[in-house]
Design an enzyme around this catalytic site. Structure first.
Site, mmCIF file in Angstrom:
data_model
loop_
_atom_site.group_PDB
_atom_site.id
_atom_site.type_symbol
_atom_site.label_atom_id
_atom_site.label_comp_id
_atom_site.label_asym_id
_atom_site.label_seq_id
_atom_site.Cartn_x
_atom_site.Cartn_y
_atom_site.Cartn_z
ATOM 1 N N SER A 1 -6.462 12.510 -49.845
ATOM 2 C CA SER A 1 -7.691 11.732 -49.863
ATOM 3 C C SER A 1 -7.496 10.527 -50.769
ATOM 4 C CB SER A 1 -8.832 12.602 -50.386
ATOM 5 O OG SER A 1 -9.843 11.797 -50.949
ATOM 6 N N GLN B 1 -6.084 0.911 -7.653
ATOM 7 C CA GLN B 1 -5.252 0.370 -8.732
ATOM 8 C C GLN B 1 -5.733 0.844 -10.105
ATOM 9 O OE1 GLN B 1 -3.826 -3.796 -8.640
ATOM 10 N NE2 GLN B 1 -5.125 -4.125 -10.415
ATOM 11 N N GLU C 1 -6.754 17.340 -36.460
ATOM 12 C CA GLU C 1 -8.092 16.827 -36.123
ATOM 13 C C GLU C 1 -7.994 15.827 -34.983
ATOM 14 O OE1 GLU C 1 -9.913 15.473 -39.813
ATOM 15 O OE2 GLU C 1 -9.325 17.355 -40.762
ATOM 16 N N LYS D 1 -7.536 17.170 -52.477
ATOM 17 C CA LYS D 1 -7.577 17.392 -51.022
ATOM 18 C C LYS D 1 -6.207 17.455 -50.365
ATOM 19 C CE LYS D 1 -10.740 17.453 -48.617
ATOM 20 N NZ LYS D 1 -11.759 16.579 -48.119
ATOM 21 N N LYS E 1 -4.394 4.057 -11.683
ATOM 22 C CA LYS E 1 -3.007 4.059 -12.152
ATOM 23 C C LYS E 1 -2.921 4.132 -13.678
ATOM 24 C CE LYS E 1 -1.041 0.150 -11.214
ATOM 25 N NZ LYS E 1 -0.407 -0.918 -10.391
ATOM 26 N N HIS F 1 -15.730 35.669 -31.876
ATOM 27 C CA HIS F 1 -16.887 34.897 -32.376
ATOM 28 C C HIS F 1 -16.601 34.282 -33.742
ATOM 29 C CE1 HIS F 1 -19.350 36.985 -29.293
ATOM 30 N NE2 HIS F 1 -18.537 37.991 -29.585
ATOM 31 N N ASN G 1 0.827 -1.223 0.000
ATOM 32 C CA ASN G 1 0.000 0.000 0.000
ATOM 33 C C ASN G 1 0.853 1.262 0.000
ATOM 34 O OD1 ASN G 1 -1.970 -1.869 0.162
ATOM 35 N ND2 ASN G 1 -2.601 -1.408 2.259
ATOM 36 N N ASN H 1 -5.552 17.473 -46.330
ATOM 37 C CA ASN H 1 -6.206 17.521 -45.010
ATOM 38 C C ASN H 1 -5.193 17.629 -43.888
ATOM 39 O OD1 ASN H 1 -8.671 17.159 -46.312
ATOM 40 N ND2 ASN H 1 -8.516 14.925 -46.151
ATOM 41 N N TYR I 1 -6.516 1.976 2.032
ATOM 42 C CA TYR I 1 -6.303 1.366 0.715
ATOM 43 C C TYR I 1 -7.473 0.482 0.308
ATOM 44 C CZ TYR I 1 -4.454 -0.995 -3.301
ATOM 45 O OH TYR I 1 -4.298 -1.456 -4.584
HETATM 46 N N1 ARG Z 1 -1.194 -3.584 -7.500
HETATM 47 C C1 ARG Z 1 -1.687 -2.758 -6.426
HETATM 48 C C2 ARG Z 1 -2.025 -1.341 -6.962
HETATM 49 O O1 ARG Z 1 -1.690 -1.060 -8.075
HETATM 50 C C3 ARG Z 1 -0.640 -2.632 -5.371
HETATM 51 C C4 ARG Z 1 -1.178 -2.541 -3.996
HETATM 52 C C5 ARG Z 1 -1.884 -3.757 -3.593
HETATM 53 N N2 ARG Z 1 -2.232 -3.725 -2.207
HETATM 54 C C6 ARG Z 1 -3.065 -4.617 -1.660
HETATM 55 N N3 ARG Z 1 -3.277 -4.480 -0.403
HETATM 56 N N4 ARG Z 1 -3.587 -5.563 -2.362
HETATM 57 O O2 ARG Z 1 -2.657 -0.567 -6.303
#
Ligand code: ARG
Length: 472
Positions: A278, A323, A291, A284, A326, A157, A111, A286, A318
């Site tokens: 195109s 997770q 875009e 064309k 991430k 505008h 954690n 583009n 936690y």
């Molecule tokens: N893979 C987990 C994450 O990305 C790491 C932490 C996991 N902790 C746990 N108590 N299972 O958050």
């Protein structure tokens, strides 16, 4: 399947589908160096506090450095059966150095470990993003210098408003990106707090010294509370928000470039190296890259909404939900970095369309006539109305407009024509912030100065936070 570090705790192994579902492996590849660097700092602390012997400390550090090197050489493979980067590194370390590896996780939890890894990663990536923004700023500056005297319509505008210098237009983006750079430098403060020492949520009975690990990893301080330390993703939200802002800035720039390069506007031209054709219409040319830049800002907003939605209403401490944030952070950095290099390329490839528009009288300078009358003593609102009537009655014809002005407002034809030329309008502008060439040159000089200062600050930060230096 029973490969996990808790294999002896359970009678049965985790179902492969559940392992697959809970693993965070592909995205954890990116965290390998940060995880190893964090573990080296942790090892040094354990040794200093005599929680492990000097010998074990040395063996651990050498093993971790070995893994770091292997990773650099792309020889370290994370195995799916070990769920995440943390268990992978620990297990691979044990394979490499044997029993001392079993001491690495002393007084630590995944954690506080993931909280740490992500902060080290974010710190690094923020600096990389600043580097790309600096390059984009440089591309803008170069283009401003090259096309300094070009005059174009300024819009409000999306209707022609008043003439401006091309560099004046481009600098409006420079200063947005400059703000982004400043925000990112400030963001580092928010990232730079060490969560190590929280353990699972509230510390350890072993005599650890979290301040020492924080110092080794060049964090400004440690958290004051373990639960907060392992839960806090405020910096992650801020990072995703700031990156979204950068994406919005790029999307607006992209939108301008798309519109200005249409045949209808005809204000700018792109080199072939950034244009696409195109499959059916040979005429064309583009601007697909722009875009896509515009579209990818939508993806960035999506990432932000995902992060906020995942975090909303989580119980404290936690939870595995964390997770899932991430990948969003990683995506957002990758997206933004990719787009920044395309934005630079676009700026390098664009030039204003040459022409004599700025030297011929144009209705876009109507406000200059109003201000001429103001200088002669007419109250602004009266002058505005008088010119407005001439505009109403000229039916969009510039010659008729000049005639009406001459007939009704005692401005002779020559003066009127002079005032209506965009080049004169730009020159006549007064004051800081205006498109006056002198002022624009000053703003450009300031931009160059700021850009050099950014580079200096960045290289100071890069030295301070270089991963390889942290583990020297
Ligand atoms: N893979 C987990 C994450 O990305 C790491 C932490 C996991 N902790 C746990 N108590 N299972 O958050």
């Amino acid at each position: 399947m029973k490969p996990g570090v808790w294999k002896k705790r359970f009678k049965k192994g985790l179902h492969p589908a559940a392992l697959d579902f809970t693993a965070s492996l592909p995205e954890d590849e990116i965290l390998v160096p940060y995880d190893i660097v964090g573990s080296i700092a942790h090892t040094r602390m354990l040794t200093k506090q005599r929680i492990i012997s000097k010998h074990d400390g040395r063996v651990l550090e050498a093993g971790l450095k070995n893994l770091f090197k292997k990773h650099k050489e792309k020889k370290l493979k994370l195995l799916p059966e070990f769920e995440d980067v943390h268990i992978n590194i620990e297990t691979q370390l044990e394979r490499l150095i044997g029993r001392p590896a079993r001491k690495l996780h002393t007084a630590r939890s995944r954690n506080d470990q993931i909280a740490l890894d992500l902060r080290l990663y974010a710190r690094d990536k923020v600096l990389q993003t600043i580097e790309s923004l600096i390059k984009l700023e440089q591309a803008i500056i170069k283009n401003c210098i090259k096309n300094f005297n070009h005059i174009m319509p300024g819009y409000t505008h999306l209707q022609p408003a008043q003439p401006i210098l091309w560099p004046y237009y481009l600098l409006s983006y420079f200063y947005k990106f400059q703000r982004d750079i400043q925000t990112l430098f400030e963001l580092i403060k928010k990232i730079n707090i060490s969560p190590l020492g929280s353990g699972a949520c509230c510390g350890s009975t072993l005599p650890i010294k979290p301040e020492y690990t924080a110092e080794l990893l060049k964090f400004e301080k440690t958290f004051e509370n373990g639960i907060d330390a392992i839960t806090d993703r405020d910096y992650l939200i801020s990072t995703v928000i700031h990156l979204t802002t950068i994406m919005l800035h790029q999307a607006s720039l992209a939108e301008d470039l798309i519109i200005y390069s249409t045949q209808e506007f005809g204000l700018i031209e792109f080199s072939d190296t950034i244009a696409t054709g195109s499959s059916i219409m040979p005429q064309k040319k583009n601007l697909d890259s722009a875009e896509l830049l515009r579209a990818k800002a939508g993806t960035a907003i999506g990432n932000l909404v995902m992060v906020l939605t995942i975090l909303k209403g989580l119980p404290s401490s936690y939870n595995r939900d964390l997770q899932e944030t991430k990948q969003r952070l990683i995506d957002q950095f990758n997206l933004c970095l990719e787009c920044l290099s395309i934005s630079s390329l676009l700026i390098q490839s664009v030039n204003p369309t040459p022409g004599d528009w700025a030297d011929k009288p144009d209705i876009i300078c109507a406000t200059d006539l109003v201000e001429y009358l103001v200088k002669k003593g007419t109250p602004f609102r009266d002058a505005y109305e008088k010119i407005g009537i001439c505009i109403r009655d000229c039916e969009g014809n510039i010659k008729r407009f000049i005639k009406l002005v001459e007939a009704h407002l005692q401005i002779d034809r020559a003066t009127c024509k002079k005032l209506l030329k965009p080049r004169n309008s730009v020159r006549a502008k007064k004051g800081f912030l205006s498109t006056n060439p002198g002022m624009t040159r000053k703003a450009l000089k300031t931009a160059e100065k700021l850009n050099r200062k950014n580079q200096k600050t960045l290289s100071r930060f890069q030295k301070r936070y270089s991963l390889t230096d942290l583990i020297k």
